[in-house]
Design a protein around this motif. Sequence first.
Motif, PDB file in Angstrom:
ATOM      1  N   ARG A  90      -7.565   5.032   3.128  1.00  0.00           N
ATOM      2  CA  ARG A  90      -8.568   4.200   4.121  1.00  0.00           C
ATOM      3  C   ARG A  90      -8.230   2.982   4.246  1.00  0.00           C
ATOM      4  O   ARG A  90      -7.977   2.319   5.499  1.00  0.00           O
ATOM      5  CB  ARG A  90      -9.858   4.552   3.741  1.00  0.00           C
ATOM      6  CG  ARG A  90     -10.970   3.692   4.493  1.00  0.00           C
ATOM      7  CD  ARG A  90     -11.476   4.692   5.642  1.00  0.00           C
ATOM      8  NE  ARG A  90     -12.515   3.856   6.403  1.00  0.00           N
ATOM      9  CZ  ARG A  90     -12.328   4.126   7.589  1.00  0.00           C
ATOM     10  NH1 ARG A  90     -11.537   4.705   8.430  1.00  0.00           N
ATOM     11  NH2 ARG A  90     -13.118   3.298   8.309  1.00  0.00           N
ATOM     12  N   THR A  91      -7.993   2.256   3.372  1.00  0.00           N
ATOM     13  CA  THR A  91      -7.658   0.647   3.489  1.00  0.00           C
ATOM     14  C   THR A  91      -6.437   0.485   4.382  1.00  0.00           C
ATOM     15  O   THR A  91      -6.213  -0.548   5.336  1.00  0.00           O
ATOM     16  CB  THR A  91      -7.612   0.078   2.126  1.00  0.00           C
ATOM     17  OG1 THR A  91      -8.853  -0.009   1.755  1.00  0.00           O
ATOM     18  CG2 THR A  91      -7.102  -1.403   2.435  1.00  0.00           C
ATOM     19  N   SER A 100      -9.202   6.288  -1.522  1.00  0.00           N
ATOM     20  CA  SER A 100      -9.687   5.068  -0.974  1.00  0.00           C
ATOM     21  C   SER A 100      -8.734   3.966  -0.430  1.00  0.00           C
ATOM     22  O   SER A 100      -8.628   3.130   0.626  1.00  0.00           O
ATOM     23  CB  SER A 100     -10.347   4.327  -2.014  1.00  0.00           C
ATOM     24  OG  SER A 100      -9.690   3.928  -3.117  1.00  0.00           O
ATOM     25  N   LEU A 101      -7.310   4.147  -0.942  1.00  0.00           N
ATOM     26  CA  LEU A 101      -6.258   3.113  -0.563  1.00  0.00           C
ATOM     27  C   LEU A 101      -5.742   3.716   0.912  1.00  0.00           C
ATOM     28  O   LEU A 101      -5.501   2.977   1.700  1.00  0.00           O
ATOM     29  CB  LEU A 101      -5.205   3.193  -1.641  1.00  0.00           C
ATOM     30  CG  LEU A 101      -4.119   2.287  -1.483  1.00  0.00           C
ATOM     31  CD1 LEU A 101      -4.655   0.699  -1.081  1.00  0.00           C
ATOM     32  CD2 LEU A 101      -3.132   2.415  -2.538  1.00  0.00           C
ATOM     33  N   GLY A 115       0.815  -1.178  -0.081  1.00  0.00           N
ATOM     34  CA  GLY A 115       0.053  -0.101   0.035  1.00  0.00           C
ATOM     35  C   GLY A 115       0.802   1.423  -0.044  1.00  0.00           C
ATOM     36  O   GLY A 115       0.566   2.147  -0.772  1.00  0.00           O
ATOM     37  N   ARG A 175      -9.322   9.928 -11.107  1.00  0.00           N
ATOM     38  CA  ARG A 175      -9.524   8.449 -10.886  1.00  0.00           C
ATOM     39  C   ARG A 175      -8.406   8.017  -9.833  1.00  0.00           C
ATOM     40  O   ARG A 175      -8.429   7.382  -8.945  1.00  0.00           O
ATOM     41  CB  ARG A 175      -9.799   7.471 -11.824  1.00  0.00           C
ATOM     42  CG  ARG A 175      -8.947   7.292 -12.990  1.00  0.00           C
ATOM     43  CD  ARG A 175      -9.415   6.365 -13.803  1.00  0.00           C
ATOM     44  NE  ARG A 175      -8.454   5.952 -15.098  1.00  0.00           N
ATOM     45  CZ  ARG A 175      -8.277   6.437 -16.056  1.00  0.00           C
ATOM     46  NH1 ARG A 175      -9.057   7.444 -16.269  1.00  0.00           N
ATOM     47  NH2 ARG A 175      -7.273   6.210 -17.046  1.00  0.00           N
ATOM     48  N   HIS A 219      -8.415   6.939  -6.064  1.00  0.00           N
ATOM     49  CA  HIS A 219      -7.897   5.542  -5.593  1.00  0.00           C
ATOM     50  C   HIS A 219      -6.677   5.898  -4.442  1.00  0.00           C
ATOM     51  O   HIS A 219      -6.829   5.272  -3.698  1.00  0.00           O
ATOM     52  CB  HIS A 219      -6.799   4.981  -6.569  1.00  0.00           C
ATOM     53  CG  HIS A 219      -7.777   4.495  -7.872  1.00  0.00           C
ATOM     54  ND1 HIS A 219      -8.985   3.704  -7.469  1.00  0.00           N
ATOM     55  CD2 HIS A 219      -7.761   4.335  -9.195  1.00  0.00           C
ATOM     56  CE1 HIS A 219      -9.401   3.155  -8.631  1.00  0.00           C
ATOM     57  NE2 HIS A 219      -8.837   3.653  -9.621  1.00  0.00           N
TER      58      HIS A 219
END
Lengths: 276, 193, 555
Positions: free
Chosen positions: C507-508, C504-505, C478, C497, C501
């Motif tokens: 967050r993960t 969102s990444l 990550g 986009r 990404h």
Amino acid sequence: MSASPVPPTPPPGPRSARPNVAVTLDGEEVLAFPGETVLALARRLGVPIPTLCQLDGVSVYGGCRLCVVEVEGEHRLPLACATEVSADMEVRSTSAELRDHRRRIVALLFAEGSHVCAACVASGACELQDLATETGVDHVPYELTFPSHEVDASHPFFVLDRDRCVLCTRCVRVCDEIEGAHVWDIAQRGSDARLIAGMDQPWGEVASCTSCGKCVAACPTGALYHQGTASGERRPDPGLIAFLADARAGVWEPRDNGAVSQPRDAAGPHEQGTTP
Amino acid sequence: MTTSSTRRPRVATAWLAGCSGCHMSFLDLDEALFDLAERADVVFGPLTDAKVFPTDVDLTLVEGAVTNTDNLELAQAIRANTRVVVSFGDCAVTGNITALRNALGDPSELLQRVYVEHPDLTGVVPTEVVPGLLPKVLPLHEVIGVDVYLPGCPPTADRIKTALFALLDAIEAGEDIASVAAARAPGDLRFGN
Amino acid sequence: MGKLIDLDAMRDAELAARSRRTHRALVCSSTGCLSAGAAGVRAALVAEIEAADRADTLQVVPTGCPGLCSRGPLVQVEPRTGPATLYAEVDPDGARSIVRDHLLGDRTGDQATTEVAVVPADLPFFAHQTKVVLANAGRIDPDRLEDYVAAGGYRALYDTLTTMTPEQALTAVERSGLRGRGGAGYPTGRKWRLLAEAPGDHKVVVANGDEGDPGAFMDRTIMDSDPHRVLEGLVIAAYATGAERGYIYVRAEYPLAIERLERAIRAAKRSRLLGKGVLGTDLSFDVQVRVGAGAFVCGEETALMASIEGRRGLPQLRPPYPTERGLWGEPTMINNVETLANIPAILGNGPEWFAAMGTAESPGTKVFALAGSLMTTGLIEVPMGISLRTIVEDMAGGIAGGRRFKAAQTGGPSGGCIPERFLDTPVDYEHLRALGSMMGSGGLVVIDDTVNMPEFARFYMAFCRDESCGKCVPCRVGTVQLHALLDRICNGQGRRRDLQHLESLCRTVQVTSLCGLGQSAPNPVVSTLEHFRDEYEALLVEEPVPSAVVTGDAS
């Protein structure tokens, strides 16, 4: 790696106790065995939770992070493989957010390695390929890194292709904890981390390797395979490891080997039918 | 993304850097090809005679990765003239076999070895007629926006059929394409074969 | 077994020796000033004094860090009575003139010498400080136990061992409200109690000196300026929790701290401040220094323990927590160096004294390392709850080079950026967390308006990527991908986009990473996106065209 703080414990089962811990799993009240992990409970009840580094029969590693679940009252996402049930625990095995996280983690693995399913020995029997399907990875939105590690084909029976290695350390743990040879370990850190044999030698030169093949049986991808295996021919046997661990713990049960067969009459030794 | 419901949907396929296996699998639609012909016009692709990518296309299945300037230009023309672009097969989705050259690094060394150092050839890297190579092979979504991904090497005819007709339904009904992709069953996608 | 120390006798002898001097020249010999040439300054002072044959009345003392690091080498001249004078940017020539004009001459104070810059005594940099853990830094020779004892050192330990039960000592720490200074702010007393109540006969306490945030040097300074204070805190912790062994884990990049800690341990053992029968009581406690091997992640508790055991420094799953199952399976407690350095003062002055400083939720002081585009950089110790504006504008003198303040980064690579509109925020655990940053260990990097925030975030992400241990996928891969996305955006190749990404990444990686390194690695990105989103947006493009064609017909 050798002194893992979480020792392998024999899986709790019908022999050890009765399921008497009331747990809520995805909104349903179920009974778990004392000491059972959330993952073991979910599997027993047929609730799918994706996993990769987890392997029955060896210690918990907690590296792939795919089995994250939601537990009521916990602000972090615990791992199903490492979390024991407790009374009145409320577990959600899936949610929109968990699905997103799992999909991104699988996509990250595809971005990191060279996972060309069409040209891989493991295609058709690969846990990473299955995970992509299971978690809904239809493309990799990240930068594909196209690594080019050397393939180690120095072993007379087996091959290591590091480009397909997901660093789950199943082989490391199997070799250390079951075979007791500790041929494998990880060298370097971060994105430089890589699987090494012996003292970072060619595998074939590592004298401590017994050629037992358990690492090959346990590998979830096409990183470890028998020499001469062609595309799509690899047939792993991760269940072997739990069988051996159980047998040593004295809970021997005959294995249903029906689903498992080597792709060919392997010249090298493999574990099927041997006694631990 | 919607289209006018007053005419038949216009469908195209395209073949970038790939082995054409996805198109072979497309041909394996067999009798479903009649259903397609009944519902839509196939206006471009290896299976038609058109030389220039047409305008006003509703759905394009793009096979293959982007490895050279021809691929890039066609991809851009497709995006400029297509409502729903489908990344069709593993080469388009991940680069797949086509992208194996990326691990070898800069392709100019490779060209040098093949064309200049090889004794049987002319000793020069060809620059006329053939398109220029890109430094890296790229999946389609790295050069244009992609609406739907259909992995597989190749995607089976069944999966192609499921995706194709679901997308045509959505296009005709003026539905959101993202919801079609979200609604698919896990078995509808798989890398490799 | 060494000779039992008599604290009063040692202090009296030391003070008596000191009273025979007319002046003491305190030369900062901490890492910063040494790298600026303090050793040459000290040699020049000594040579000049010896040339004048005044070594009997003039003493040169190597000390720890007074904090004004950007103006080193620092020399503080302390007359037997009267105010001290702090000289800045001293070179060997300046040192000689200090001896001639101030020590030997009759000029004092601000007029002492015209050749060396004098720091005004009322400089705001010092005026806002409250020194607890740094009380001796720049005041004593860190290599001499006598200096520490003369400053009141080991008195709190002696009183604790002779007048309090372990439970009383533990209660005092609980009542002080002290929270872990390593970053997370976990109540120290609660941690101590977990260890005290854990079953086991071989408990371990560890001082975590693996400070690794870029721009942070609080723990280094505490260790190389006042090593005995850390030891004293550690022995008190052992007494209160029933531990029999201690380790001080120091990163290999701090050779001076390691050397001074080792020397302090030897001195303490000789005087029975460590070992069997500490200060003649029943307490037995031994301490060893363990040196890291250059991994940021080893500041994480479980990775630190793996490293001490000689294994790869990988974080482990928790539970089991270290107090349940730590070093070699024994209950173990890990405290940050600064946390432990507070302990002697808390036991010596009482928990109420400590709790009265700072804020109700975050009592006490905090050491900050000021770095970046400030007029004055260095080390400060301030009461919790002081505003960022006071630190930045008053103490550090604002932004250097006529530029404007843009953001303050607290908490290092795990922290976040605080923009100008939050400058009045009180500095404590809760307020910083509410702003999407964190206290962290105390690094405070201030950036001016020339800094591009996506590039700033990329710098920290490169740090985290390089320091990821590689065990868990979200952090190992990550951070690589977050860096690649930032790189793409910074290079003007990022599309909308890619920004999606990136978010969102982040967050993960935050919620699925195994340890704090990965969980906090996205923080600089998340906080700059929150406060400076327009800078990211401005870099986005529609669809970048792949770069250079290798060869062929490019038409």
